[in-house]
Write a protein that holds these residues in place. Structure first.
Motif, PDB file in Angstrom:
ATOM      1  N   THR A  10       0.837  -1.189   0.000  1.00 28.09           N
ATOM      2  CA  THR A  10       0.000   0.000   0.000  1.00 28.09           C
ATOM      3  C   THR A  10       0.876   1.245   0.000  1.00 28.09           C
ATOM      4  O   THR A  10       1.796   1.355   0.816  1.00 28.09           O
ATOM      5  CB  THR A  10      -0.923   0.014   1.239  1.00 28.09           C
ATOM      6  N   ALA A  11       0.571   2.161  -0.909  1.00 23.16           N
ATOM      7  CA  ALA A  11       1.284   3.436  -0.972  1.00 23.16           C
ATOM      8  C   ALA A  11       0.692   4.396   0.049  1.00 23.16           C
ATOM      9  O   ALA A  11      -0.443   4.232   0.497  1.00 23.16           O
ATOM     10  CB  ALA A  11       1.150   4.036  -2.365  1.00 23.16           C
ATOM     11  N   ASP A  12       1.458   5.404   0.398  1.00 21.62           N
ATOM     12  CA  ASP A  12       0.942   6.479   1.235  1.00 21.62           C
ATOM     13  C   ASP A  12       0.140   7.426   0.364  1.00 21.62           C
ATOM     14  O   ASP A  12       0.508   7.692  -0.792  1.00 21.62           O
ATOM     15  CB  ASP A  12       2.094   7.254   1.895  1.00 21.62           C
ATOM     16  N   VAL A  13      -0.951   7.933   0.911  1.00 22.12           N
ATOM     17  CA  VAL A  13      -1.784   8.904   0.201  1.00 22.12           C
ATOM     18  C   VAL A  13      -2.390   9.834   1.236  1.00 22.12           C
ATOM     19  O   VAL A  13      -2.691   9.428   2.356  1.00 22.12           O
ATOM     20  CB  VAL A  13      -2.872   8.198  -0.657  1.00 22.12           C
ATOM     21  N   ILE A  14      -2.537  11.096   0.869  1.00 26.48           N
ATOM     22  CA  ILE A  14      -3.136  12.087   1.768  1.00 26.48           C
ATOM     23  C   ILE A  14      -4.599  12.240   1.384  1.00 26.48           C
ATOM     24  O   ILE A  14      -4.923  12.578   0.239  1.00 26.48           O
ATOM     25  CB  ILE A  14      -2.402  13.443   1.673  1.00 26.48           C
ATOM     26  N   GLY A  15      -5.464  11.962   2.356  1.00 32.64           N
ATOM     27  CA  GLY A  15      -6.893  12.067   2.081  1.00 32.64           C
ATOM     28  C   GLY A  15      -7.305  11.060   1.029  1.00 32.64           C
ATOM     29  O   GLY A  15      -6.939   9.896   1.077  1.00 32.64           O
ATOM     30  N   HIS A  16      -8.043  11.541   0.064  1.00 32.40           N
ATOM     31  CA  HIS A  16      -8.542  10.688  -1.028  1.00 32.40           C
ATOM     32  C   HIS A  16      -8.024  11.211  -2.369  1.00 32.40           C
ATOM     33  O   HIS A  16      -8.657  11.030  -3.389  1.00 32.40           O
ATOM     34  CB  HIS A  16     -10.075  10.693  -1.025  1.00 32.40           C
TER      35      HIS A  16
ATOM     36  N   THR B 178     -11.773   5.186  -0.710  1.00 33.71           N
ATOM     37  CA  THR B 178     -11.358   4.681   0.597  1.00 33.71           C
ATOM     38  C   THR B 178     -10.259   5.497   1.269  1.00 33.71           C
ATOM     39  O   THR B 178     -10.034   5.349   2.468  1.00 33.71           O
ATOM     40  CB  THR B 178     -10.843   3.236   0.480  1.00 33.71           C
ATOM     41  N   GLY B 179      -9.539   6.300   0.496  1.00 31.14           N
ATOM     42  CA  GLY B 179      -8.408   7.030   1.056  1.00 31.14           C
ATOM     43  C   GLY B 179      -7.182   6.156   1.268  1.00 31.14           C
ATOM     44  O   GLY B 179      -6.237   6.558   1.937  1.00 31.14           O
ATOM     45  N   THR B 180      -7.193   4.949   0.687  1.00 32.21           N
ATOM     46  CA  THR B 180      -6.041   4.057   0.746  1.00 32.21           C
ATOM     47  C   THR B 180      -5.576   3.774  -0.681  1.00 32.21           C
ATOM     48  O   THR B 180      -6.346   3.916  -1.629  1.00 32.21           O
ATOM     49  CB  THR B 180      -6.370   2.722   1.443  1.00 32.21           C
ATOM     50  N   ALA B 181      -4.317   3.363  -0.815  1.00 35.70           N
ATOM     51  CA  ALA B 181      -3.751   3.148  -2.148  1.00 35.70           C
ATOM     52  C   ALA B 181      -3.066   1.788  -2.237  1.00 35.70           C
ATOM     53  O   ALA B 181      -1.838   1.702  -2.327  1.00 35.70           O
ATOM     54  CB  ALA B 181      -2.777   4.272  -2.489  1.00 35.70           C
TER      55      ALA B 181
END
Length: 109
Positions: A5-11, A79-82
């Protein structure tokens, strides 16, 4: 096997930090289709043969040209996840050529 899973800010897909560390502001990330082929962003001209047409269903993915990890934009936005959807070979073959064409066209803008 655990899902990467990559880091992501918000969506926001533009804030992805790929598992390999690449970001939009580093080596760049590229909008791609469901096969990981970079999509053509041009408005009034036909897509070059190496690039995919903009998907009619707007099902976009984000390709990391450094490592070949591909993320599904709709999952990030919802989902706000990557999580990594799949990987492609960015070192040779049609994906590598499409990346080269993408950056060549981007440099002209």
């Amino acid at each position: 096997m655990d899902t990467e899973t990559a880091d992501v800010i918000g969506h926001d897909v533009t804030t992805i930090t790929c598992v390999c560390g690449n970001t939009v502001s580093n080596d760049g990330l590229i909008q791609a289709n469901s096969h990981g082929v970079p999509v053509y962003l041009g408005d009034n001209t036909p897509a070059p043969a190496e690039l995919a047409k903009w998907p009619e269903d707007e099902d976009l993915y984000t390709l990391c040209p450094s490592c070949g990890r591909v993320y599904r934009d709709s999952v990030i936005e919802e989902t706000g996840t990557a999580p990594v959807a799949f990987r492609v070979d960015v070192t040779a073959g049609p994906i590598a050529e499409a990346i080269r064409i993408h950056w060549s066209l981007s440099a002209q803008d």
